[in-house]
Motif scaffolding. Structure first.
Motif, PDB file in Angstrom:
ATOM      1  N   ALA A   1       0.840  -1.207   0.000  1.00 23.01           N
ATOM      2  CA  ALA A   1       0.000   0.000   0.000  1.00 23.01           C
ATOM      3  C   ALA A   1       0.868   1.247   0.000  1.00 23.01           C
ATOM      4  CB  ALA A   1      -0.928   0.003   1.199  1.00 23.01           C
ATOM      5  N   GLY A   2       1.942   1.227   0.764  1.00 25.19           N
ATOM      6  CA  GLY A   2       2.857   2.368   0.801  1.00 25.19           C
ATOM      7  C   GLY A   2       3.466   2.650  -0.562  1.00 25.19           C
ATOM      8  N   VAL A   3       3.879   1.587  -1.241  1.00 32.36           N
ATOM      9  CA  VAL A   3       4.446   1.742  -2.587  1.00 32.36           C
ATOM     10  C   VAL A   3       3.395   2.302  -3.540  1.00 32.36           C
ATOM     11  CG1 VAL A   3       5.377   0.483  -4.568  1.00 32.36           C
ATOM     12  CG2 VAL A   3       6.216  -0.022  -2.275  1.00 32.36           C
ATOM     13  N   ALA A   4       2.173   1.811  -3.442  1.00 25.68           N
ATOM     14  CA  ALA A   4       1.096   2.307  -4.300  1.00 25.68           C
ATOM     15  C   ALA A   4       0.832   3.789  -4.051  1.00 25.68           C
ATOM     16  CB  ALA A   4      -0.175   1.496  -4.073  1.00 25.68           C
ATOM     17  N   HIS A   5       0.847   4.189  -2.788  1.00 28.67           N
ATOM     18  CA  HIS A   5       0.642   5.606  -2.456  1.00 28.67           C
ATOM     19  C   HIS A   5       1.765   6.456  -3.032  1.00 28.67           C
ATOM     20  CE1 HIS A   5      -2.832   4.932  -0.020  1.00 28.67           C
ATOM     21  NE2 HIS A   5      -2.188   4.279   0.935  1.00 28.67           N
ATOM     22  N   ILE A   6       2.993   6.014  -2.856  1.00 29.10           N
ATOM     23  CA  ILE A   6       4.136   6.775  -3.359  1.00 29.10           C
ATOM     24  C   ILE A   6       4.066   6.887  -4.877  1.00 29.10           C
ATOM     25  CG2 ILE A   6       6.650   6.725  -3.627  1.00 29.10           C
ATOM     26  CD1 ILE A   6       6.705   5.515  -0.737  1.00 29.10           C
TER      27      ILE A   6
ATOM     28  N   ALA B   1       3.158  10.112  -9.648  1.00 30.31           N
ATOM     29  CA  ALA B   1       2.408  10.318 -10.887  1.00 30.31           C
ATOM     30  C   ALA B   1       1.720  11.683 -10.898  1.00 30.31           C
ATOM     31  CB  ALA B   1       1.387   9.206 -11.086  1.00 30.31           C
ATOM     32  N   ALA B   2       1.419  12.210  -9.720  1.00 27.72           N
ATOM     33  CA  ALA B   2       0.805  13.535  -9.612  1.00 27.72           C
ATOM     34  C   ALA B   2       1.839  14.648  -9.779  1.00 27.72           C
ATOM     35  CB  ALA B   2       0.103  13.675  -8.265  1.00 27.72           C
ATOM     36  N   GLY B   3       3.112  14.264  -9.954  1.00 27.89           N
ATOM     37  CA  GLY B   3       4.158  15.252 -10.192  1.00 27.89           C
ATOM     38  C   GLY B   3       4.852  15.761  -8.947  1.00 27.89           C
ATOM     39  N   LEU B   4       4.602  15.135  -7.818  1.00 26.79           N
ATOM     40  CA  LEU B   4       5.232  15.589  -6.572  1.00 26.79           C
ATOM     41  C   LEU B   4       6.621  14.984  -6.434  1.00 26.79           C
ATOM     42  CD1 LEU B   4       2.142  15.178  -4.266  1.00 26.79           C
ATOM     43  CD2 LEU B   4       3.081  17.311  -5.115  1.00 26.79           C
ATOM     44  N   PRO B   5       7.591  15.773  -6.002  1.00 18.13           N
ATOM     45  CA  PRO B   5       8.931  15.233  -5.784  1.00 18.13           C
ATOM     46  C   PRO B   5       8.979  14.393  -4.507  1.00 18.13           C
ATOM     47  CG  PRO B   5       8.891  17.530  -5.153  1.00 18.13           C
ATOM     48  CD  PRO B   5       7.534  17.210  -5.754  1.00 18.13           C
ATOM     49  N   THR B   6       9.987  13.552  -4.409  1.00 20.27           N
ATOM     50  CA  THR B   6      10.086  12.658  -3.255  1.00 20.27           C
ATOM     51  C   THR B   6      10.209  13.418  -1.944  1.00 20.27           C
ATOM     52  OG1 THR B   6      12.481  12.428  -3.627  1.00 20.27           O
ATOM     53  CG2 THR B   6      11.036  10.727  -4.574  1.00 20.27           C
ATOM     54  N   SER B   7      10.824  14.594  -1.953  1.00 17.01           N
ATOM     55  CA  SER B   7      10.947  15.366  -0.716  1.00 17.01           C
ATOM     56  C   SER B   7       9.576  15.786  -0.189  1.00 17.01           C
ATOM     57  CB  SER B   7      11.837  16.592  -0.930  1.00 17.01           C
ATOM     58  OG  SER B   7      11.294  17.419  -1.949  1.00 17.01           O
ATOM     59  N   VAL B   8       8.666  16.138  -1.076  1.00 14.75           N
ATOM     60  CA  VAL B   8       7.307  16.517  -0.675  1.00 14.75           C
ATOM     61  C   VAL B   8       6.530  15.273  -0.262  1.00 14.75           C
ATOM     62  CG1 VAL B   8       5.122  17.509  -1.485  1.00 14.75           C
ATOM     63  CG2 VAL B   8       7.286  18.610  -2.080  1.00 14.75           C
ATOM     64  N   ILE B   9       6.707  14.196  -1.014  1.00 12.75           N
ATOM     65  CA  ILE B   9       6.020  12.944  -0.688  1.00 12.75           C
ATOM     66  C   ILE B   9       6.403  12.478   0.708  1.00 12.75           C
ATOM     67  CG2 ILE B   9       5.837  10.491  -1.285  1.00 12.75           C
ATOM     68  CD1 ILE B   9       6.089  11.400  -4.246  1.00 12.75           C
ATOM     69  N   ARG B  10       7.664  12.605   1.056  1.00 13.02           N
ATOM     70  CA  ARG B  10       8.123  12.203   2.395  1.00 13.02           C
ATOM     71  C   ARG B  10       7.344  12.952   3.468  1.00 13.02           C
ATOM     72  NH1 ARG B  10      12.927  14.379   2.616  1.00 13.02           N
ATOM     73  NH2 ARG B  10      13.762  12.955   1.082  1.00 13.02           N
ATOM     74  N   GLU B  11       7.082  14.225   3.236  1.00 10.23           N
ATOM     75  CA  GLU B  11       6.328  15.023   4.208  1.00 10.23           C
ATOM     76  C   GLU B  11       4.843  14.641   4.220  1.00 10.23           C
ATOM     77  OE1 GLU B  11       7.000  19.282   4.162  1.00 10.23           O
ATOM     78  OE2 GLU B  11       8.943  18.957   3.185  1.00 10.23           O
TER      79      GLU B  11
ATOM     80  N   GLY C   1      -6.068   5.506   3.371  1.00  6.97           N
ATOM     81  CA  GLY C   1      -6.919   4.782   2.442  1.00  6.97           C
ATOM     82  C   GLY C   1      -6.337   4.651   1.052  1.00  6.97           C
ATOM     83  N   PRO C   2      -7.106   4.074   0.161  1.00  4.97           N
ATOM     84  CA  PRO C   2      -6.635   3.900  -1.214  1.00  4.97           C
ATOM     85  C   PRO C   2      -6.682   5.213  -1.974  1.00  4.97           C
ATOM     86  CG  PRO C   2      -8.870   3.112  -1.001  1.00  4.97           C
ATOM     87  CD  PRO C   2      -8.426   3.525   0.376  1.00  4.97           C
ATOM     88  N   GLY C   3      -5.835   5.326  -2.940  1.00  8.58           N
ATOM     89  CA  GLY C   3      -5.976   6.481  -3.808  1.00  8.58           C
ATOM     90  C   GLY C   3      -4.752   7.309  -4.087  1.00  8.58           C
TER      91      GLY C   3
END
Length: 78
Positions: free
Chosen positions: A5-10, A15-25, A32-34
């Motif tokens: 699930a974590g991998v799917a979220h990341i 895919a939404a264009g967010l960099p990994t630094s923002v995703i980490r936050e 949930g899913p999505g």
């Protein structure tokens, strides 16, 4: 959150264009899913949008210089 699930979220956030630094936050705010984001994601997303706006403004300004040069060349050729 389990690993798949974590991998799917990341992947979804990438895919939404967010960099990994923002995703980490954002990860603590993913539910949930999505992924569905909770309200705690809002400040991080607002900050990222502000940074993007600054980059866009800088690129627009940088683009204007060669545009003016091309216009001057075209005017000289006429």
């Amino acid at each position: 959150m389990d690993a798949p699930a974590g991998v799917a979220h990341i992947r979804s956030l990438l895919a939404a264009g967010l960099p990994t630094s923002v995703i980490r936050e954002l990860l603590p705010c993913v539910r949930g899913p999505g992924p569905a984001l909770e309200h705690c994601a809002a400040p991080t997303l607002r900050k990222w949008l502000h940074e993007l706006d600054g980059r866009i403004a800088a690129l627009q300004q940088a683009r204007s210089a060669p545009t003016h040069l091309l216009a001057a060349i075209a005017g000289a050729e006429a």
